[in-house]
Design an enzyme around this catalytic site. Structure first.
Site, PDB file in Angstrom:
ATOM      1  N   GLN A  11       0.834  -1.213   0.000  1.00 22.77           N
ATOM      2  CA  GLN A  11       0.000   0.000   0.000  1.00 22.77           C
ATOM      3  C   GLN A  11       0.864   1.257   0.000  1.00 22.77           C
ATOM      4  O   GLN A  11       1.872   1.325   0.691  1.00 22.77           O
ATOM      5  CB  GLN A  11      -0.886  -0.016   1.246  1.00 22.77           C
ATOM      6  N   ARG A  25      -9.092  -9.268   2.794  1.00 21.01           N
ATOM      7  CA  ARG A  25      -8.132  -8.598   3.689  1.00 21.01           C
ATOM      8  C   ARG A  25      -8.395  -7.090   3.712  1.00 21.01           C
ATOM      9  O   ARG A  25      -8.454  -6.467   4.779  1.00 21.01           O
ATOM     10  CB  ARG A  25      -6.717  -8.876   3.189  1.00 21.01           C
ATOM     11  N   HIS A  56      -0.549  -3.572  10.846  1.00 14.49           N
ATOM     12  CA  HIS A  56       0.535  -4.346  11.475  1.00 14.49           C
ATOM     13  C   HIS A  56       0.705  -4.007  12.961  1.00 14.49           C
ATOM     14  O   HIS A  56       1.816  -3.846  13.454  1.00 14.49           O
ATOM     15  CB  HIS A  56       1.856  -4.156  10.709  1.00 14.49           C
ATOM     16  N   GLN A  75       0.797 -11.980   9.838  1.00 13.05           N
ATOM     17  CA  GLN A  75       1.302 -10.723   9.273  1.00 13.05           C
ATOM     18  C   GLN A  75       0.413  -9.520   9.584  1.00 13.05           C
ATOM     19  O   GLN A  75       0.893  -8.405   9.738  1.00 13.05           O
ATOM     20  CB  GLN A  75       1.438 -10.904   7.743  1.00 13.05           C
ATOM     21  N   SER A  84       4.202  -6.320   2.934  1.00 18.83           N
ATOM     22  CA  SER A  84       2.833  -6.293   3.451  1.00 18.83           C
ATOM     23  C   SER A  84       1.868  -6.920   2.431  1.00 18.83           C
ATOM     24  O   SER A  84       1.970  -8.107   2.132  1.00 18.83           O
ATOM     25  CB  SER A  84       2.448  -4.858   3.825  1.00 18.83           C
ATOM     26  N   LEU A  85       0.948  -6.124   1.870  1.00 14.85           N
ATOM     27  CA  LEU A  85       0.042  -6.610   0.830  1.00 14.85           C
ATOM     28  C   LEU A  85       0.797  -7.347  -0.284  1.00 14.85           C
ATOM     29  O   LEU A  85       0.323  -8.329  -0.853  1.00 14.85           O
ATOM     30  CB  LEU A  85      -0.710  -5.412   0.236  1.00 14.85           C
TER      31      LEU A  85
END
Length: 291
Positions: free
Chosen positions: A9, A113, A195, A244, A88-89
């Site tokens: 992101q 998600r 996170h 995660q 991340s993503l």
């Protein structure tokens, strides 16, 4: 060894993917399949929407995933990963690239998600901040000393760490971190505390979706955010992907591990070139490129 890395992101931009859609029949077919799965024309938002439209978590995450994965899937002979990782993503994009997940299954998980994270953000107003110029340990210790929820969330590169938590917790941490000598402590324009423990409702929701999805044996290792370690075990990949959401992105450690294991070049697949910059901060000499 060729390492391929996939952004998360923040890498989005208006017009992303339009060139792929217009120049490749395969890309067009995948984008149209994505429009069908998500239930609206996400391509319209990606190609001609506004920055504000693209900034919504429920749009941003699927959009970046599509741009990255379709780029990889239409690259034919050019795309031969020997190790993959995603920020991340981007870890979901990496898992399509190494064959762990199908395009459709991964896209459905990314939508689940994004929606779960958006909901978690609405339940508890929260934020993140970038901290520059301090040792990781100093940032961790100061976060731990604050009563509100605030944690180290993204270890991006040496001297650059993002913290995440309640608005009050992050603001207090920023003040203390400036006093401790941070060059900058900048609150980010994000929807919530990604996170961090505040993503627990989203983690529970995503866990159910992941457990209901088929994970295949990958063609090469994925270095996962939660522990920066390589794995080809589908069950381990699942467990780490669930963890995660509330755990930190250990990107510095991931790049270091990939280099230690023989990576000779890093190719970024997706919008922007943020990850190439972070790789260079870890190792100035490392060859980097975009697909």
């Amino acid at each position: 060894m060729k390492a391929y890395v996939f952004p998360g992101q923040g890498a989005q931009f208006v017009g992303m993917g339009k060139d792929l859609y217009e120049s490749s029949a395969q890309a067009k077919e995948l984008f149209e399949k994505a429009n069908e799965i998500i239930g609206f024309r996400i391509t319209d938002t990606m190609f001609t929407g506004t920055d504000e439209d693209l900034k919504q978590t429920k749009v941003t995450q699927p959009a970046i995933f599509l741009h990255s994965v379709i780029k990889a899937l239409i690259a034919d002979g050019e795309f031969k990963p020997e190790m993959v990782a995603g920020h991340s993503l981007g870890e979901f994009s990496a898992l399509v690239a190494n064959g762990t997940l199908s395009f459709e299954d991964a896209f459905k998980l990314v939508i689940a998600r994004a929606n779960a994270m958006q909901k978690a953000c609405e339940v508890q107003p929260s934020t993140m901040a970038a901290i520059l110029g301090l040792e990781d340990k100093v940032v961790e210790d100061i976060c731990a000393s604050i009563n509100d929820v605030v944690v180290a969330a993204n270890y991006n590169c040496p001297g650059q760490l993002v913290i995440s938590g309640t608005i009050e917790g992050v603001n207090t941490a920023c003040e203390k971190l400036k006093e401790a000598g941070a060059k900058r402590a900048l609150v980010l324009n994000v929807g919530g505390a990604f996170h961090s423990p505040l993503m627990e409702p989203a983690r529970v929701e995503l866990e159910a979706a992941i457990n209901a999805t088929t994970f295949n044996q990958p063609i090469c290792p994925v270095y996962q955010n939660i522990n920066a370690a390589p794995t080809t075990d589908p069950e381990v990949i699942k467990k780490n992907l669930i963890a995660q959401l509330t755990g930190a992105v250990r990107w510095t450690q991931t790049v270091q591990a990939m280099i230690a294991d023989g990576a000779t070049s890093f190719t970024e697949v997706g919008p922007g070139n943020v990850l190439q910059g972070l790789v260079k901060k870890v190792s100035k000499e490392m060859a980097t490129a975009s697909l």
